[in-house]
Design a protein around this motif. Structure first.
Motif, PDB file in Angstrom:
ATOM      1  N   LEU A 184     -30.772 -52.608   5.260  1.00  0.00           N
ATOM      2  CA  LEU A 184     -29.793 -52.007   6.149  1.00  0.00           C
ATOM      3  C   LEU A 184     -30.428 -51.709   7.496  1.00  0.00           C
ATOM      4  O   LEU A 184     -31.535 -51.188   7.563  1.00  0.00           O
ATOM      5  CB  LEU A 184     -29.246 -50.709   5.550  1.00  0.00           C
ATOM      6  N   ARG A 185     -29.701 -52.044   8.565  1.00  0.00           N
ATOM      7  CA  ARG A 185     -30.145 -51.738   9.926  1.00  0.00           C
ATOM      8  C   ARG A 185     -29.198 -50.679  10.497  1.00  0.00           C
ATOM      9  O   ARG A 185     -27.995 -50.877  10.534  1.00  0.00           O
ATOM     10  CB  ARG A 185     -30.121 -52.976  10.804  1.00  0.00           C
ATOM     11  N   PHE A 186     -29.763 -49.558  10.925  1.00  0.00           N
ATOM     12  CA  PHE A 186     -28.989 -48.450  11.478  1.00  0.00           C
ATOM     13  C   PHE A 186     -29.105 -48.478  12.993  1.00  0.00           C
ATOM     14  O   PHE A 186     -30.196 -48.599  13.531  1.00  0.00           O
ATOM     15  CB  PHE A 186     -29.523 -47.109  10.955  1.00  0.00           C
ATOM     16  N   SER A 187     -27.960 -48.362  13.671  1.00  0.00           N
ATOM     17  CA  SER A 187     -27.975 -48.332  15.140  1.00  0.00           C
ATOM     18  C   SER A 187     -26.804 -47.493  15.632  1.00  0.00           C
ATOM     19  O   SER A 187     -25.928 -47.115  14.858  1.00  0.00           O
ATOM     20  CB  SER A 187     -27.891 -49.753  15.710  1.00  0.00           C
ATOM     21  N   THR A 188     -26.813 -47.206  16.920  1.00  0.00           N
ATOM     22  CA  THR A 188     -25.707 -46.479  17.539  1.00  0.00           C
ATOM     23  C   THR A 188     -25.268 -47.232  18.786  1.00  0.00           C
ATOM     24  O   THR A 188     -26.029 -48.026  19.350  1.00  0.00           O
ATOM     25  CB  THR A 188     -26.106 -45.040  17.940  1.00  0.00           C
ATOM     26  N   HIS A 189     -24.037 -46.991  19.196  1.00  0.00           N
ATOM     27  CA  HIS A 189     -23.562 -47.532  20.469  1.00  0.00           C
ATOM     28  C   HIS A 189     -22.549 -46.563  21.061  1.00  0.00           C
ATOM     29  O   HIS A 189     -21.952 -45.763  20.348  1.00  0.00           O
ATOM     30  CB  HIS A 189     -22.963 -48.934  20.307  1.00  0.00           C
ATOM     31  N   GLU A 190     -22.429 -46.639  22.365  1.00  0.00           N
ATOM     32  CA  GLU A 190     -21.466 -45.781  23.072  1.00  0.00           C
ATOM     33  C   GLU A 190     -20.258 -46.595  23.466  1.00  0.00           C
ATOM     34  O   GLU A 190     -20.373 -47.755  23.865  1.00  0.00           O
ATOM     35  CB  GLU A 190     -22.104 -45.173  24.325  1.00  0.00           C
ATOM     36  N   TYR A 191     -19.088 -45.979  23.354  1.00  0.00           N
ATOM     37  CA  TYR A 191     -17.847 -46.607  23.768  1.00  0.00           C
ATOM     38  C   TYR A 191     -16.927 -45.513  24.283  1.00  0.00           C
ATOM     39  O   TYR A 191     -16.624 -44.561  23.568  1.00  0.00           O
ATOM     40  CB  TYR A 191     -17.207 -47.354  22.596  1.00  0.00           C
ATOM     41  N   GLN A 192     -16.535 -45.634  25.533  1.00  0.00           N
ATOM     42  CA  GLN A 192     -15.639 -44.687  26.188  1.00  0.00           C
ATOM     43  C   GLN A 192     -16.122 -43.236  26.023  1.00  0.00           C
ATOM     44  O   GLN A 192     -15.361 -42.346  25.685  1.00  0.00           O
ATOM     45  CB  GLN A 192     -14.211 -44.839  25.668  1.00  0.00           C
ATOM     46  N   GLY A 193     -17.415 -43.042  26.243  1.00  0.00           N
ATOM     47  CA  GLY A 193     -17.994 -41.709  26.227  1.00  0.00           C
ATOM     48  C   GLY A 193     -18.274 -41.134  24.848  1.00  0.00           C
ATOM     49  O   GLY A 193     -18.726 -40.003  24.739  1.00  0.00           O
ATOM     50  N   GLN A 194     -18.015 -41.907  23.793  1.00  0.00           N
ATOM     51  CA  GLN A 194     -18.301 -41.431  22.448  1.00  0.00           C
ATOM     52  C   GLN A 194     -19.411 -42.275  21.838  1.00  0.00           C
ATOM     53  O   GLN A 194     -19.541 -43.462  22.144  1.00  0.00           O
ATOM     54  CB  GLN A 194     -17.065 -41.509  21.553  1.00  0.00           C
ATOM     55  N   THR A 195     -20.193 -41.662  20.956  1.00  0.00           N
ATOM     56  CA  THR A 195     -21.279 -42.361  20.280  1.00  0.00           C
ATOM     57  C   THR A 195     -20.883 -42.640  18.842  1.00  0.00           C
ATOM     58  O   THR A 195     -20.384 -41.760  18.149  1.00  0.00           O
ATOM     59  CB  THR A 195     -22.573 -41.524  20.312  1.00  0.00           C
ATOM     60  N   PHE A 196     -21.102 -43.890  18.411  1.00  0.00           N
ATOM     61  CA  PHE A 196     -20.763 -44.313  17.058  1.00  0.00           C
ATOM     62  C   PHE A 196     -22.010 -44.842  16.361  1.00  0.00           C
ATOM     63  O   PHE A 196     -22.846 -45.474  16.997  1.00  0.00           O
ATOM     64  CB  PHE A 196     -19.715 -45.428  17.093  1.00  0.00           C
ATOM     65  N   GLN A 197     -22.109 -44.590  15.066  1.00  0.00           N
ATOM     66  CA  GLN A 197     -23.208 -45.146  14.283  1.00  0.00           C
ATOM     67  C   GLN A 197     -22.711 -46.386  13.568  1.00  0.00           C
ATOM     68  O   GLN A 197     -21.588 -46.422  13.064  1.00  0.00           O
ATOM     69  CB  GLN A 197     -23.750 -44.166  13.254  1.00  0.00           C
ATOM     70  N   GLU A 198     -23.553 -47.402  13.531  1.00  0.00           N
ATOM     71  CA  GLU A 198     -23.254 -48.633  12.821  1.00  0.00           C
ATOM     72  C   GLU A 198     -24.328 -48.873  11.773  1.00  0.00           C
ATOM     73  O   GLU A 198     -25.512 -48.597  12.008  1.00  0.00           O
ATOM     74  CB  GLU A 198     -23.237 -49.820  13.775  1.00  0.00           C
ATOM     75  N   VAL A 199     -23.906 -49.390  10.625  1.00  0.00           N
ATOM     76  CA  VAL A 199     -24.843 -49.805   9.585  1.00  0.00           C
ATOM     77  C   VAL A 199     -24.559 -51.281   9.320  1.00  0.00           C
ATOM     78  O   VAL A 199     -23.444 -51.651   8.955  1.00  0.00           O
ATOM     79  CB  VAL A 199     -24.683 -48.985   8.289  1.00  0.00           C
ATOM     80  N   LEU A 200     -25.556 -52.110   9.532  1.00  0.00           N
ATOM     81  CA  LEU A 200     -25.434 -53.550   9.322  1.00  0.00           C
ATOM     82  C   LEU A 200     -26.291 -53.940   8.123  1.00  0.00           C
ATOM     83  O   LEU A 200     -27.485 -53.633   8.090  1.00  0.00           O
ATOM     84  CB  LEU A 200     -25.902 -54.305  10.563  1.00  0.00           C
ATOM     85  N   ALA A 201     -25.673 -54.573   7.127  1.00  0.00           N
ATOM     86  CA  ALA A 201     -26.418 -55.115   5.990  1.00  0.00           C
ATOM     87  C   ALA A 201     -26.920 -56.489   6.428  1.00  0.00           C
ATOM     88  O   ALA A 201     -26.123 -57.405   6.645  1.00  0.00           O
ATOM     89  CB  ALA A 201     -25.531 -55.224   4.769  1.00  0.00           C
ATOM     90  N   THR A 202     -28.229 -56.613   6.615  1.00  0.00           N
ATOM     91  CA  THR A 202     -28.784 -57.875   7.102  1.00  0.00           C
ATOM     92  C   THR A 202     -29.146 -58.814   5.965  1.00  0.00           C
ATOM     93  O   THR A 202     -29.301 -60.012   6.177  1.00  0.00           O
ATOM     94  CB  THR A 202     -30.023 -57.625   7.981  1.00  0.00           C
ATOM     95  N   ASP A 203     -29.291 -58.279   4.750  1.00  0.00           N
ATOM     96  CA  ASP A 203     -29.598 -59.100   3.577  1.00  0.00           C
ATOM     97  C   ASP A 203     -29.178 -58.334   2.342  1.00  0.00           C
ATOM     98  O   ASP A 203     -29.412 -57.126   2.250  1.00  0.00           O
ATOM     99  CB  ASP A 203     -31.096 -59.424   3.527  1.00  0.00           C
ATOM    100  N   ILE A 204     -28.530 -59.001   1.413  1.00  0.00           N
ATOM    101  CA  ILE A 204     -28.152 -58.390   0.133  1.00  0.00           C
ATOM    102  C   ILE A 204     -28.414 -59.417  -0.959  1.00  0.00           C
ATOM    103  O   ILE A 204     -27.976 -60.559  -0.866  1.00  0.00           O
ATOM    104  CB  ILE A 204     -26.669 -57.973   0.097  1.00  0.00           C
ATOM    105  N   VAL A 205     -29.110 -58.968  -2.011  1.00  0.00           N
ATOM    106  CA  VAL A 205     -29.386 -59.815  -3.164  1.00  0.00           C
ATOM    107  C   VAL A 205     -28.975 -59.066  -4.417  1.00  0.00           C
ATOM    108  O   VAL A 205     -29.397 -57.925  -4.623  1.00  0.00           O
ATOM    109  CB  VAL A 205     -30.891 -60.192  -3.234  1.00  0.00           C
ATOM    110  N   LYS A 206     -28.160 -59.706  -5.251  1.00  0.00           N
ATOM    111  CA  LYS A 206     -27.735 -59.078  -6.498  1.00  0.00           C
ATOM    112  C   LYS A 206     -28.893 -59.117  -7.491  1.00  0.00           C
ATOM    113  O   LYS A 206     -29.602 -60.101  -7.609  1.00  0.00           O
ATOM    114  CB  LYS A 206     -26.531 -59.830  -7.085  1.00  0.00           C
ATOM    115  N   ILE A 207     -29.068 -57.982  -8.181  1.00  0.00           N
ATOM    116  CA  ILE A 207     -30.078 -57.890  -9.243  1.00  0.00           C
ATOM    117  C   ILE A 207     -29.375 -58.295 -10.532  1.00  0.00           C
ATOM    118  O   ILE A 207     -28.358 -57.718 -10.893  1.00  0.00           O
ATOM    119  CB  ILE A 207     -30.652 -56.468  -9.356  1.00  0.00           C
ATOM    120  N   ASN A 208     -29.913 -59.295 -11.226  1.00  0.00           N
ATOM    121  CA  ASN A 208     -29.296 -59.766 -12.462  1.00  0.00           C
ATOM    122  C   ASN A 208     -29.289 -58.675 -13.519  1.00  0.00           C
ATOM    123  O   ASN A 208     -30.250 -57.947 -13.671  1.00  0.00           O
ATOM    124  CB  ASN A 208     -30.035 -60.987 -13.002  1.00  0.00           C
ATOM    125  N   LYS A 209     -28.154 -58.599 -14.222  1.00  0.00           N
ATOM    126  CA  LYS A 209     -28.023 -57.620 -15.319  1.00  0.00           C
ATOM    127  C   LYS A 209     -28.306 -58.289 -16.636  1.00  0.00           C
ATOM    128  O   LYS A 209     -27.994 -59.391 -16.857  1.00  0.00           O
ATOM    129  CB  LYS A 209     -26.611 -57.016 -15.344  1.00  0.00           C
TER     130      LYS A 209
END
Length: 94
Positions: free
Chosen positions: A69-94
């Protein structure tokens, strides 16, 4: 970036969004909700965006995955928002 072992809560459908980084001008995007493992309903949850080829991969409720997970923030119209981007996901076999 952080790599975590998480459980899939739900995943939305992929849709196209405008992207200046893509040759076609569009890229696939979807949202996935991931929750930390534990016996409590109060474990941390993350609402993450998945982009490109990862966005068209399907994960299902209850799947256990390793996700970066990559955590970042950005501003839009004077407000700050947090974004979480999943850059890689691998399923663990059950």
């Amino acid at each position: 970036m952080e790599t975590k072992i998480l459980r899939v809560v739900r995943q939305g459908e992929a849709f196209s969004v405008q992207s200046s980084k893509s040759e076609a001008g569009q890229i696939k995007k979807c949202t996935i909700v991931l929750k930390e493992l534990g016996g409590s309903k109060f474990e941390n949850e993350y609402v993450c965006a998945m982009l490109g080829n990862l966005a068209v991969c399907r994960f299902y409720e209850g799947d256990v995955v390793v996700a970066t997970l990559r955590f970042s923030t950005h501003e839009y119209q004077g407000q700050t928002f947090q974004e979480v981007l999943a850059t890689d996901i691998v399923k663990i076999n059950k």
